[in-house]
Motif scaffolding. Structure first.
Motif, PDB file in Angstrom:
ATOM      1  N   CYS A  95       0.813  -1.223   0.000  1.00  0.00           N
ATOM      2  CA  CYS A  95       0.000   0.000   0.000  1.00  0.00           C
ATOM      3  C   CYS A  95       0.841   1.266   0.000  1.00  0.00           C
ATOM      4  N   GLY A  96       2.075   1.174   0.539  1.00  0.00           N
ATOM      5  CA  GLY A  96       2.948   2.349   0.573  1.00  0.00           C
ATOM      6  C   GLY A  96       2.606   3.340   1.672  1.00  0.00           C
ATOM      7  N   CYS A  98       0.935   2.253   5.027  1.00  0.00           N
ATOM      8  CA  CYS A  98       0.744   1.736   6.392  1.00  0.00           C
ATOM      9  C   CYS A  98       2.034   1.890   7.209  1.00  0.00           C
ATOM     10  N   CYS A 101       4.938  -0.226   5.728  1.00  0.00           N
ATOM     11  CA  CYS A 101       5.487   0.290   4.468  1.00  0.00           C
ATOM     12  C   CYS A 101       6.337   1.536   4.726  1.00  0.00           C
ATOM     13  N   LEU A 110      -0.004  -4.002   5.670  1.00  0.00           N
ATOM     14  CA  LEU A 110      -1.310  -4.368   6.229  1.00  0.00           C
ATOM     15  C   LEU A 110      -2.374  -4.576   5.155  1.00  0.00           C
TER      16      LEU A 110
HETATM   17 ZN   LIG Z   1       1.448  -1.066   3.513  1.00  0.00          ZN
END
Ligand SMILES: [Zn+2]
Length: 357
Positions: A95-96, A98, A101, A110
């Motif tokens: 996702c970059g 969470c 990340c 996540l």
């Molecule tokens: Zn993430």
């Protein structure tokens, strides 16, 4: 016009696989479409097909998490890539955003997507996927080698160095060196300056692993692995590289020296094992879980491959039409190295271009 894909409409054995035409995958915002030149099989594919993978699977499902190809079409908002670029999609679409990340631990994301689960699959002529998660394939690395590299080598990198903290001069025991991630670990551990003990179910597999640099091979069918490790090392190994489960998990644990680490990423041969707590804490050993790897770790492995320092092993290539036969070969577990599907070629053409090993 559609493209060809090998997929299944119901869970089951290899007979449920069907090669059929699917809608042409077009890139959405932030995505590209990739013309697949080579796709690697993984044992996970069998679990997914049988419906026991513990991943969410929508039917019909196109298998295949590991592909190499060239970008065909760029979606809206993608600026850093061009059609024709040679790419290998990171299997996780992280996702970059969470907490994991943002702190360089993207393998713990996540809310990740996964190739084939949140995109089209690799047993196909084409798929569309996130542009942010593409790894560039160096010019000197072939599509076949690129397709065979990611899961085996990046998993090994993450296990040995990031999770297992392997240091030069340490002794590591690698379980089942005949497998993709076992043979990759032999190469990486040797490069890192470790002394490598490996085990396998046959002398032939051990011989192949010796050619990759393994120092000592143990046949776990005919030899007492724990006794031999203690004889060779005196006090046990610093690190055990475990991905098998069942008896080999216990033998790995018993082969550790005091304060040794066992890093584990799989358990096909027995996912639930008896565990003796007392000797475990008295020897202050550690068991470390490992799951996939980061995009950065894939890039490090590609750099090593570009310099000829590691070599992905390819057992055999099949045309996409023979996905069923390719899976059956993998399920017999007689291969040493990756099994690949090459879309766009019939079997005889593959032989002519030297692609069939
Ligand atoms: Zn993430």
């Amino acid at each position: 016009m559609g493209v060809k894909a090998a997929r299944f409409h119901e869970f089951g054995g290899s007979d449920v696989l069907r090669v059929e035409e699917i809608d042409d995958p077009r890139p959405g915002p932030g995505e590209v479409s990739v013309r697949i030149r080579a796709s690697a099989l993984n044992h996970l594919d069998v679990d997914v097909r049988e419906g026991i993978s513990r991943f969410p699977v929508n039917l019909p499902h196109t298998l295949g998490i590991e592909v190499a190809g060239e970008i065909e079409e760029i979606g809206p908002g993608v600026e850093e890539w061009q059609p024709g670029d040679r790419v290998n999609p990171y299997i996780m679409a992280t996702c970059g955003e969470c907490a994991y990340c943002r702190t360089g631990r993207e393998s713990l994301c996540l809310a990740p997507g996964f190739i084939s689960f949140s995109t089209g699959g690799g047993y196909a002529e084409k798929l569309a996927c996130s542009a942010r998660h593409l790894v560039r394939i160096p010019d000197s690395v072939s599509y076949e080698d690129a397709a065979a590299l990611q899961v085996a080598f990046a998993t090994s990198w993450h296990m040995l160095f990031t999770r297992g903290k392997l240091q030069a001069g340490e002794t590591v025991m690698i379980n089942s060196v005949g497998s993709g991630i076992g043979s990759a670990a032999v190469q990486l551990a040797k490069l890192a300056g470790a002394f490598v003990i490996g085990n396998a179910s046959s002398d032939e597999k051990l011989e192949r692993a010796r050619e990759l640099g393994m120092d000592i091979g143990l046949n776990h069918q005919t030899e007492d692995v724990v006794a031999r490790v203690l004889e060779i090392t005196g006090s046990g190994v610093d690190l055990v590289y475990e991905h098998v489960g069942g008896e080999l998990f216990q033998k790995g644990l018993d082969s550790l020296k005091k304060d040794g680490r066992l890093v584990i990423c799989g358990g096909h041969s027995g996912e639930v094992v008896p565990f003796d707590i007392i000797p475990f804490f008295r020897t202050q050993r550690s068991i470390v879980g490992s799951f996939v790897y980061s995009q950065d770790e894939i890039e490090k492995c590609f750099a090593l491959a570009a310099h000829g320092r590691i070599k992905p092993l390819i057992h055999k290539t099949f045309p996409l039409d023979e996905a069923k036969e390719a899976m059956e070969l993998m399920e017999r577990r007689e291969h040493f190295g990756k099994i690949l599907l090459i879309p766009g070629f019939a079997g005889n053409e593959l032989e002519e271009r030297g692609g069939v090993a």
